[in-house]
Design an enzyme around this catalytic site. Structure first.
Site, PDB file in Angstrom:
ATOM      1  N   VAL A  64       0.812  -1.219   0.000  1.00  0.00           N
ATOM      2  CA  VAL A  64       0.000   0.000   0.000  1.00  0.00           C
ATOM      3  C   VAL A  64       0.845   1.268   0.000  1.00  0.00           C
ATOM      4  O   VAL A  64       0.293   2.372  -0.098  1.00  0.00           O
ATOM      5  CB  VAL A  64      -0.988   0.016   1.185  1.00  0.00           C
ATOM      6  CG1 VAL A  64      -1.939  -1.161   1.096  1.00  0.00           C
ATOM      7  CG2 VAL A  64      -0.259   0.016   2.537  1.00  0.00           C
ATOM      8  N   ARG A  65       2.142   1.126   0.065  1.00  0.00           N
ATOM      9  CA  ARG A  65       3.002   2.305  -0.111  1.00  0.00           C
ATOM     10  C   ARG A  65       2.951   2.812  -1.552  1.00  0.00           C
ATOM     11  O   ARG A  65       3.265   3.958  -1.818  1.00  0.00           O
ATOM     12  CB  ARG A  65       4.441   1.963   0.281  1.00  0.00           C
ATOM     13  CG  ARG A  65       4.613   1.672   1.767  1.00  0.00           C
ATOM     14  CD  ARG A  65       6.026   1.203   2.064  1.00  0.00           C
ATOM     15  NE  ARG A  65       7.012   2.213   1.730  1.00  0.00           N
ATOM     16  CZ  ARG A  65       8.321   1.973   1.628  1.00  0.00           C
ATOM     17  NH1 ARG A  65       8.761   0.740   1.838  1.00  0.00           N
ATOM     18  NH2 ARG A  65       9.159   2.929   1.329  1.00  0.00           N
ATOM     19  N   GLN A 118      -8.644  -4.239   1.210  1.00  0.00           N
ATOM     20  CA  GLN A 118      -7.999  -5.289   1.993  1.00  0.00           C
ATOM     21  C   GLN A 118      -8.989  -5.982   2.917  1.00  0.00           C
ATOM     22  O   GLN A 118      -9.910  -5.356   3.461  1.00  0.00           O
ATOM     23  CB  GLN A 118      -6.857  -4.699   2.826  1.00  0.00           C
ATOM     24  CG  GLN A 118      -6.093  -5.755   3.614  1.00  0.00           C
ATOM     25  CD  GLN A 118      -4.747  -5.238   4.092  1.00  0.00           C
ATOM     26  OE1 GLN A 118      -4.383  -4.098   3.853  1.00  0.00           O
ATOM     27  NE2 GLN A 118      -3.998  -6.080   4.771  1.00  0.00           N
ATOM     28  N   ASN A 156      -2.938   0.589 -12.971  1.00  0.00           N
ATOM     29  CA  ASN A 156      -2.853   0.818 -14.409  1.00  0.00           C
ATOM     30  C   ASN A 156      -1.504   0.309 -14.916  1.00  0.00           C
ATOM     31  O   ASN A 156      -0.587   0.034 -14.133  1.00  0.00           O
ATOM     32  CB  ASN A 156      -3.106   2.288 -14.761  1.00  0.00           C
ATOM     33  CG  ASN A 156      -2.011   3.236 -14.296  1.00  0.00           C
ATOM     34  OD1 ASN A 156      -0.826   3.043 -14.568  1.00  0.00           O
ATOM     35  ND2 ASN A 156      -2.400   4.297 -13.599  1.00  0.00           N
ATOM     36  N   HIS A 182       6.288  -0.104 -13.387  1.00  0.00           N
ATOM     37  CA  HIS A 182       7.247   0.409 -12.395  1.00  0.00           C
ATOM     38  C   HIS A 182       7.316  -0.490 -11.162  1.00  0.00           C
ATOM     39  O   HIS A 182       8.407  -0.830 -10.682  1.00  0.00           O
ATOM     40  CB  HIS A 182       6.849   1.824 -11.977  1.00  0.00           C
ATOM     41  CG  HIS A 182       7.468   2.261 -10.689  1.00  0.00           C
ATOM     42  ND1 HIS A 182       8.818   2.525 -10.559  1.00  0.00           N
ATOM     43  CD2 HIS A 182       6.925   2.445  -9.449  1.00  0.00           C
ATOM     44  CE1 HIS A 182       9.085   2.867  -9.309  1.00  0.00           C
ATOM     45  NE2 HIS A 182       7.960   2.820  -8.619  1.00  0.00           N
ATOM     46  N   ARG A 208       9.758  -4.031  -7.242  1.00  0.00           N
ATOM     47  CA  ARG A 208       9.487  -5.012  -6.199  1.00  0.00           C
ATOM     48  C   ARG A 208      10.008  -6.418  -6.516  1.00  0.00           C
ATOM     49  O   ARG A 208       9.889  -7.320  -5.681  1.00  0.00           O
ATOM     50  CB  ARG A 208       7.989  -5.050  -5.916  1.00  0.00           C
ATOM     51  CG  ARG A 208       7.486  -3.782  -5.225  1.00  0.00           C
ATOM     52  CD  ARG A 208       8.266  -3.472  -3.976  1.00  0.00           C
ATOM     53  NE  ARG A 208       7.595  -2.474  -3.149  1.00  0.00           N
ATOM     54  CZ  ARG A 208       7.890  -2.209  -1.895  1.00  0.00           C
ATOM     55  NH1 ARG A 208       8.870  -2.890  -1.302  1.00  0.00           N
ATOM     56  NH2 ARG A 208       7.243  -1.281  -1.213  1.00  0.00           N
TER      57      ARG A 208
END
Length: 261
Positions: free
Chosen positions: A108-109, A118, A201, A207, A212
């Site tokens: 969620v960052r 959630q 999106n 990104h 990640r």
């Protein structure tokens, strides 16, 4: 207590409304234009890119004398030239299960271009804790025993409190169950398994996949986004054609020269 593995499900994607799209083409004088895109996600991205330059066919824009003939060629040019804004129009929807609150707090960052729903531990009572252990824990027998024993004890406390407050008694009010369940979650481990709905999106997703799956990221989030990367590269190969995959510490790292798209 039970062991879990993270699972990723692609449950939705942007769809084109054919009647509206055709009406637009009639309006601009290109009624015969069609895309060869395999999915609406890639087709809509192409459409938005062509709209910017009115490049559906030569002559619609007097500055355009030739156009890239295929969806693949057009999207490749968009990505190579960094025209990333048009990638924001198509959105993918995922359900992610068997992940920890550690993972969701990391996820969620990422806010720009995403949406989150959630599983609420204010409403969902924890009577059977799910556990996923990182490699460093799994490979250490002594620590793994402590890990499992702690989860078992915390699960016992959840059940003990539910019994203490008679949450399963006939006639127990839902408002009371919610109040007590909300209090009980405060001693649940941050590593407890949960589910989360997550949408992004295409621009944001590109990104986040690269960031990640990068080797310095937390192991669980690398595992999950490795799965997401595999799903989107298979279903939307044109939009992710520029990614190369390198295995680092047993997990994939998705990399591209077009990271600024």
């Amino acid at each position: 207590m039970h062991g879990v593995e993270p699972h990723v499900f692609l449950i939705g994607e942007t769809r084109v409304i054919p009647e509206g799209l055709q009406a637009y083409f009639e309006h601009i004088g290109a009624p015969a234009w069609r895309t060869d895109a395999a999915t609406d996600v890639e087709g809509l991205t192409e459409f938005m890119g062509r709209l910017c330059y009115r490049s559906f066919e030569p002559g619609l824009n007097p500055n355009v004398t030739r156009v890239r003939p295929t969806n693949r060629a057009h999207l490749k040019n968009l990505i190579d030239t960094g025209h990333g804004s048009v990638l924001e129009h198509s959105v993918l929807n995922f359900a992610i299960a068997g992940v920890s609150r550690v993972f969701t707090h990391e996820l969620v960052r990422h806010r720009a271009g995403t949406a989150v729903s959630q599983e609420s531990l204010r409403f969902v009572r924890l009577d059977d804790l799910g556990l996923w252990a990182p490699t460093a824990i799994r490979e250490d027998t002594e620590v793994m025993e402590v890990f499992v024993d702690t989860f078992k004890r915390l699960e016992e406390l959840q059940r003990m409190m539910a019994d203490h407050y008679d949450l399963d008694e006939e006639g127990a009010q839902f408002s009371r169950k919610k109040e007590i369940t909300s209090a009980m979650r405060r001693i649940a481990p941050i590593g407890v398994a949960t589910s989360i709905g997550w949408s992004a999106n295409i621009r944001a997703l590109r990104h986040i996949i690269e960031a990640r799956t990068e080797p310095s990221s937390e192991e669980e989030i690398r595992l999950v986004f490795g799965k997401i990367g595999e799903i989107v590269r298979e279903r939307y190969p044109v939009l992710f054609a520029d990614y190369r995959v390198e295995t680092v510490n047993g997990l994939p790292w998705y990399r591209t020269e077009n990271e600024k798209v």
